[in-house]
Each structure stands twice: as structure tokens, then as C-alpha cells.
Scaffold this motif. Structure first.
Motif, PDB file in Angstrom:
ATOM      1  N   PRO A 105     -58.575   4.545 -30.118  1.00 46.68           N
ATOM      2  CA  PRO A 105     -59.650   5.506 -29.883  1.00 46.68           C
ATOM      3  C   PRO A 105     -60.984   4.810 -29.632  1.00 46.68           C
ATOM      4  O   PRO A 105     -61.244   3.718 -30.132  1.00 46.68           O
ATOM      5  CB  PRO A 105     -59.692   6.353 -31.150  1.00 46.68           C
ATOM      6  N   LEU A 106     -61.816   5.474 -28.846  1.00 47.92           N
ATOM      7  CA  LEU A 106     -63.101   4.908 -28.450  1.00 47.92           C
ATOM      8  C   LEU A 106     -63.974   4.631 -29.668  1.00 47.92           C
ATOM      9  O   LEU A 106     -64.013   5.414 -30.608  1.00 47.92           O
ATOM     10  CB  LEU A 106     -63.820   5.881 -27.510  1.00 47.92           C
ATOM     11  N   GLY A 107     -64.681   3.515 -29.633  1.00 47.69           N
ATOM     12  CA  GLY A 107     -65.612   3.162 -30.697  1.00 47.69           C
ATOM     13  C   GLY A 107     -64.977   2.659 -31.974  1.00 47.69           C
ATOM     14  O   GLY A 107     -65.665   2.407 -32.957  1.00 47.69           O
ATOM     15  N   SER A 108     -63.666   2.480 -31.978  1.00 44.35           N
ATOM     16  CA  SER A 108     -62.979   2.063 -33.205  1.00 44.35           C
ATOM     17  C   SER A 108     -62.863   0.549 -33.315  1.00 44.35           C
ATOM     18  O   SER A 108     -62.425   0.042 -34.338  1.00 44.35           O
ATOM     19  CB  SER A 108     -61.591   2.695 -33.265  1.00 44.35           C
ATOM     20  N   GLY A 109     -63.224  -0.176 -32.252  1.00 45.75           N
ATOM     21  CA  GLY A 109     -63.150  -1.628 -32.284  1.00 45.75           C
ATOM     22  C   GLY A 109     -61.749  -2.188 -32.115  1.00 45.75           C
ATOM     23  O   GLY A 109     -61.516  -3.350 -32.392  1.00 45.75           O
ATOM     24  N   VAL A 110     -60.811  -1.367 -31.644  1.00 43.25           N
ATOM     25  CA  VAL A 110     -59.450  -1.855 -31.436  1.00 43.25           C
ATOM     26  C   VAL A 110     -59.381  -2.678 -30.162  1.00 43.25           C
ATOM     27  O   VAL A 110     -60.228  -2.564 -29.278  1.00 43.25           O
ATOM     28  CB  VAL A 110     -58.419  -0.696 -31.359  1.00 43.25           C
ATOM     29  N   CYS A 111     -58.368  -3.514 -30.058  1.00 48.58           N
ATOM     30  CA  CYS A 111     -58.146  -4.299 -28.845  1.00 48.58           C
ATOM     31  C   CYS A 111     -57.741  -3.364 -27.706  1.00 48.58           C
ATOM     32  O   CYS A 111     -57.370  -2.221 -27.925  1.00 48.58           O
ATOM     33  CB  CYS A 111     -57.042  -5.329 -29.077  1.00 48.58           C
ATOM     34  N   THR A 112     -57.774  -3.890 -26.491  1.00 46.74           N
ATOM     35  CA  THR A 112     -57.394  -3.098 -25.323  1.00 46.74           C
ATOM     36  C   THR A 112     -55.964  -2.600 -25.468  1.00 46.74           C
ATOM     37  O   THR A 112     -55.048  -3.384 -25.682  1.00 46.74           O
ATOM     38  CB  THR A 112     -57.530  -3.941 -24.045  1.00 46.74           C
ATOM     39  N   ASN A 113     -55.798  -1.294 -25.383  1.00 42.49           N
ATOM     40  CA  ASN A 113     -54.467  -0.712 -25.479  1.00 42.49           C
ATOM     41  C   ASN A 113     -54.240   0.353 -24.399  1.00 42.49           C
ATOM     42  O   ASN A 113     -53.277   1.090 -24.445  1.00 42.49           O
ATOM     43  CB  ASN A 113     -54.204  -0.137 -26.869  1.00 42.49           C
ATOM     44  N   LEU A 114     -55.164   0.435 -23.440  1.00 39.31           N
ATOM     45  CA  LEU A 114     -55.035   1.374 -22.331  1.00 39.31           C
ATOM     46  C   LEU A 114     -55.263   0.623 -21.030  1.00 39.31           C
ATOM     47  O   LEU A 114     -56.283  -0.063 -20.873  1.00 39.31           O
ATOM     48  CB  LEU A 114     -56.069   2.500 -22.441  1.00 39.31           C
ATOM     49  N   ILE A 115     -54.320   0.724 -20.136  1.00 40.46           N
ATOM     50  CA  ILE A 115     -54.495   0.242 -18.766  1.00 40.46           C
ATOM     51  C   ILE A 115     -54.026   1.377 -17.865  1.00 40.46           C
ATOM     52  O   ILE A 115     -52.889   1.815 -17.947  1.00 40.46           O
ATOM     53  CB  ILE A 115     -53.682  -1.037 -18.485  1.00 40.46           C
ATOM     54  N   ASN A 135     -57.474   2.933  -5.110  1.00 45.58           N
ATOM     55  CA  ASN A 135     -57.063   2.763  -6.502  1.00 45.58           C
ATOM     56  C   ASN A 135     -58.040   1.860  -7.231  1.00 45.58           C
ATOM     57  O   ASN A 135     -58.574   0.914  -6.653  1.00 45.58           O
ATOM     58  CB  ASN A 135     -55.673   2.130  -6.583  1.00 45.58           C
ATOM     59  N   ILE A 136     -58.244   2.154  -8.516  1.00 48.42           N
ATOM     60  CA  ILE A 136     -58.979   1.269  -9.413  1.00 48.42           C
ATOM     61  C   ILE A 136     -58.155   1.124 -10.684  1.00 48.42           C
ATOM     62  O   ILE A 136     -57.327   1.985 -10.997  1.00 48.42           O
ATOM     63  CB  ILE A 136     -60.393   1.781  -9.742  1.00 48.42           C
ATOM     64  N   VAL A 137     -58.359   0.024 -11.396  1.00 51.28           N
ATOM     65  CA  VAL A 137     -57.696  -0.192 -12.682  1.00 51.28           C
ATOM     66  C   VAL A 137     -58.749  -0.018 -13.766  1.00 51.28           C
ATOM     67  O   VAL A 137     -59.846  -0.568 -13.670  1.00 51.28           O
ATOM     68  CB  VAL A 137     -57.073  -1.600 -12.759  1.00 51.28           C
ATOM     69  N   ILE A 138     -58.416   0.752 -14.799  1.00 53.46           N
ATOM     70  CA  ILE A 138     -59.334   0.999 -15.913  1.00 53.46           C
ATOM     71  C   ILE A 138     -58.671   0.516 -17.193  1.00 53.46           C
ATOM     72  O   ILE A 138     -57.514   0.857 -17.460  1.00 53.46           O
ATOM     73  CB  ILE A 138     -59.677   2.500 -16.043  1.00 53.46           C
ATOM     74  N   LYS A 198     -59.186  -1.645  -5.787  1.00 54.87           N
ATOM     75  CA  LYS A 198     -60.465  -2.080  -5.227  1.00 54.87           C
ATOM     76  C   LYS A 198     -61.389  -2.631  -6.298  1.00 54.87           C
ATOM     77  O   LYS A 198     -62.330  -3.361  -5.985  1.00 54.87           O
ATOM     78  CB  LYS A 198     -61.157  -0.920  -4.498  1.00 54.87           C
ATOM     79  N   ALA A 199     -61.178  -2.252  -7.559  1.00 53.08           N
ATOM     80  CA  ALA A 199     -62.038  -2.726  -8.651  1.00 53.08           C
ATOM     81  C   ALA A 199     -61.275  -2.619  -9.966  1.00 53.08           C
ATOM     82  O   ALA A 199     -60.311  -1.852 -10.093  1.00 53.08           O
ATOM     83  CB  ALA A 199     -63.321  -1.898  -8.730  1.00 53.08           C
ATOM     84  N   ILE A 200     -61.712  -3.417 -10.934  1.00 55.02           N
ATOM     85  CA  ILE A 200     -61.186  -3.341 -12.296  1.00 55.02           C
ATOM     86  C   ILE A 200     -62.347  -2.925 -13.187  1.00 55.02           C
ATOM     87  O   ILE A 200     -63.392  -3.581 -13.197  1.00 55.02           O
ATOM     88  CB  ILE A 200     -60.633  -4.701 -12.767  1.00 55.02           C
ATOM     89  N   VAL A 201     -62.185  -1.826 -13.908  1.00 54.37           N
ATOM     90  CA  VAL A 201     -63.215  -1.346 -14.826  1.00 54.37           C
ATOM     91  C   VAL A 201     -62.745  -1.652 -16.242  1.00 54.37           C
ATOM     92  O   VAL A 201     -61.652  -1.251 -16.640  1.00 54.37           O
ATOM     93  CB  VAL A 201     -63.458   0.171 -14.666  1.00 54.37           C
TER      94      VAL A 201
END
Length: 170
Positions: free
Chosen positions: A151-161, A143-146, A67-70
Motif C-alpha cells: 500500500p502507498l506510503g507504507s515504505g514497502v519495496c516495489t511490489n507492483l509493475i 504503453n508505459i510501465v508503472i 515509451k517510458a518507465i514511471v
């Protein structure tokens, strides 16, 4: 049911559900003439018996899938990248800064939200679920996609879906 449990017990960390169409025996993707979401019922059934992720491929009807992508984004680039694909569901862009919030307000399909800084990913995931629920974008059972960079705040690229199903208590 038993086979899925055996595979989990043998150490498999994910299962791929395929309905075994003859035309695509060499490729775990149903042919075009198969209906949309043709593997989702099998996935839902198998998930009842294992604790590992169960995935499938095929033509998916977006409204059933999510229903949404976060998108948790520090610079806004992840949300803008998702926006380029013009998904049919809203993109909720979580950011911690006013500057990025205002920049994202001009991106197609993006609803920017000022987000707190989280100590751990569990709190971040729970916040995403609560936010889309409060905004009226999803209800329990949807369902939603996140997406995020850990790790948070580390400035890494998206690595969690993560695909998350909203529960009753929000």
C-alpha cells in the motif's frame, strides 16, 4: 480465441502466449533467430477475447514495449535501481519530497517529478499516465510501465509493475 476464453472461464488468472517454435518446445521463449516482438501480435489478438492479462516472452524492441518507465519512489532507491540497467526509454521518478527530487536529478536517464500523495492506487496510476502525456513522453495508444510499492506510503519495496496503455482522454 475460444481456448483463451475457456481458460479464463476455468479460472486461469493469466495467459502466456507462445508461437510454438519447435526449437524451444520445453521453454516458452523463442530462439534467437526469431524476429523481435514475434509474439506481440498474438498477445494483442488474444487480449480482444479475455479480461485477464496476456503475457509473452522473447526479444522485445523497447520502443514497441514502452515509451517510458514511471517509478513511484519514497527514498529514490527504486528509480536508481532501474537507472542502473540503462533503459533506452526515460525513467520518470515520482517522489513527494524535494530532497529525493534533487538527489534523483543526478541519476542516469531519470526525470524526477514532485508527486502528490495519493489515497488510492487508481489515482496514482491515472496520475502517471497524465504526467507522461503532459511531458510529451507518450501519446494515446502508447504503453508505459508503472512501478510502485503498495500500500502507498507504507515504505514497502516495489511490489507492483503494471503496463498501461494511454487512452485518448488525458
Amino acid at each position: 480465441e475460444k481456448a483463451a476464453k475457456y481458460l479464463q472461464d476455468a479460472g486461469y488468472d493469466m495467459l502466456n502466449a507462445d508461437n510454438g517454435t519447435y526449437d524451444s518446445w520445453y521453454w516458452a521463449h523463442p530462439p534467437m533467430y526469431m524476429p523481435q516482438n514475434c509474439n506481440l501480435d498474438d498477445v494483442a489478438h488474444i487480449k480482444k477475447f479475455v479480461d485477464i492479462p496476456v503475457v509473452c516472452a522473447g526479444r522485445m524492441e523497447p520502443d514497441i514495449g514502452a515509451k517510458a518507465i514511471v517509478v513511484y519512489t519514497a527514498s529514490g532507491s527504486s528509480a536508481r535501481m532501474v537507472s542502473r540497467f540503462r533503459p533506452s526509454m526515460p525513467i520518470v521518478a515520482m517522489t513527494t519530497t524535494d530532497r529525493i527530487y534533487h538527489q534523483l536529478s543526478t541519476s542516469w536517464g531519470v526525470i524526477p517529478v514532485i508527486s502528490p500523495i495519493f489515497e488510492n492506487s487508481d489515482d496514482m496510476l491515472k496520475h502517471a499516465e497524465e504526467t507522461v502525456y503532459r511531458m510529451g513522453l507518450a501519446k494515446p495508444g502508447d504503453n508505459i510501465v508503472i512501478t510502485a510499492g503498495l500500500p502507498l506510503g507504507s515504505g514497502v519495496c516495489t511490489n507492483l509493475i503494471k503496463v498501461s496503455t494511454l487512452e485518448e482522454e488525458q
